[in-house]
Design a protein around this motif. Structure first.
Motif, PDB file in Angstrom:
ATOM      1  N   ARG A   1       0.829  -1.176  -0.146  1.00 51.92           N
ATOM      2  CA  ARG A   1      -0.066   0.147   0.150  1.00 51.92           C
ATOM      3  C   ARG A   1       1.023   1.370  -0.034  1.00 51.92           C
ATOM      4  O   ARG A   1       0.640   2.021  -0.930  1.00 51.92           O
ATOM      5  N   ASP A   2       1.651   1.222   0.832  1.00 49.58           N
ATOM      6  CA  ASP A   2       2.745   2.475   0.907  1.00 49.58           C
ATOM      7  C   ASP A   2       3.562   2.532  -0.472  1.00 49.58           C
ATOM      8  O   ASP A   2       3.780   3.799  -0.772  1.00 49.58           O
TER       9      ASP A   2
ATOM     10  N   GLY B   1       2.155   1.834  -3.395  1.00 49.45           N
ATOM     11  CA  GLY B   1       1.256   1.891  -4.230  1.00 49.45           C
ATOM     12  C   GLY B   1       1.488   0.907  -5.384  1.00 49.45           C
ATOM     13  O   GLY B   1       1.207   0.943  -6.389  1.00 49.45           O
TER      14      GLY B   1
ATOM     15  N   ARG C   1      -0.692  12.117  -7.506  1.00 52.48           N
ATOM     16  CA  ARG C   1      -0.988  10.866  -6.850  1.00 52.48           C
ATOM     17  C   ARG C   1      -2.075  10.739  -5.875  1.00 52.48           C
ATOM     18  O   ARG C   1      -2.533   9.925  -5.791  1.00 52.48           O
ATOM     19  N   GLU C   2      -2.384  12.083  -4.956  1.00 55.05           N
ATOM     20  CA  GLU C   2      -3.445  12.053  -3.971  1.00 55.05           C
ATOM     21  C   GLU C   2      -4.699  12.052  -4.822  1.00 55.05           C
ATOM     22  O   GLU C   2      -5.574  11.397  -4.317  1.00 55.05           O
TER      23      GLU C   2
ATOM     24  N   GLU D   1      -5.177   8.398  -5.697  1.00 56.25           N
ATOM     25  CA  GLU D   1      -5.375   7.575  -4.551  1.00 56.25           C
ATOM     26  C   GLU D   1      -6.694   7.890  -3.877  1.00 56.25           C
ATOM     27  O   GLU D   1      -7.408   6.677  -3.513  1.00 56.25           O
ATOM     28  N   SER D   2      -7.345   8.875  -4.316  1.00 51.44           N
ATOM     29  CA  SER D   2      -8.797   9.258  -3.553  1.00 51.44           C
ATOM     30  C   SER D   2      -9.832   9.184  -4.529  1.00 51.44           C
ATOM     31  O   SER D   2     -10.881   9.206  -4.317  1.00 51.44           O
TER      32      SER D   2
END
Length: 158
Positions: free
Chosen positions: A65-66, A68, A145-146, A149-150
């Motif tokens: 997860r960290d 990706g 990336r954020e 990810e969201s």
């Protein structure tokens, strides 16, 4: 079905994404060459780095997860690192089946040696680039990336 036209920002981002794909491939190739003499690959080095960066030992799923990354791919590489004595597994008091991945002394030495090789390489790579530009790119990459990810998965039917 009418095709949605890209905005100017969408065009620019598409071009950047293609360059990032190429850059990622080049970085992995360069990393493989850089650490080959240490018995590492870029993928192994990346996972050792994630273990070092973690505040405490984590299970493979958390490392994936960290990063990706796909959990199964990380598990395969962690198993190889364990076989080579660079990591070991400890019992996870919170989950019987999800063991914690721990860096061994040999793993720490390999990671530290890789980082000693990385310093002059990255210093040379950064020559001629303005620190402000590098920091701006870092903020852009972090923002993208954020968002990814969201967000929900893209709709392939659109």
């Amino acid at each position: 079905m009418p095709q949605t036209k890209r905005t100017p920002a969408g065009d620019a981002l598409s071009d950047l994404i293609l360059d990032l794909f190429r850059l990622n491939s080049l970085l992995f190739t360069a990393g493989d060459r850089l650490v080959a003499g240490l018995g590492l690959t870029s993928a192994r080095w990346q996972i050792l780095g994630a273990i070092v960066a973690a505040e405490r030992p984590q299970p493979v799923a958390w490392l994936a997860r960290d990063l990706g990354a796909n959990r199964q791919n990380v598990q395969r590489i962690v198993n190889d690192l364990d076989r080579d004595g660079l990591v070991s597994f400890e019992t996870n008091p919170h989950h019987r089946r999800a063991q914690l991945v721990v860096l061994t002394d040999k793993g720490r030495q390999a990671f530290d040696a890789a980082m000693r090789l990385q310093s002059p390489w990255v210093n040379g790579l950064s020559e001629g680039l303005a620190v402000k530009d590098i920091e701006t790119m870092g903020r852009i990459v972090a923002a993208l990336r954020e968002k990814l990810e969201s967000s929900v998965e893209p709709d392939a039917r659109a």
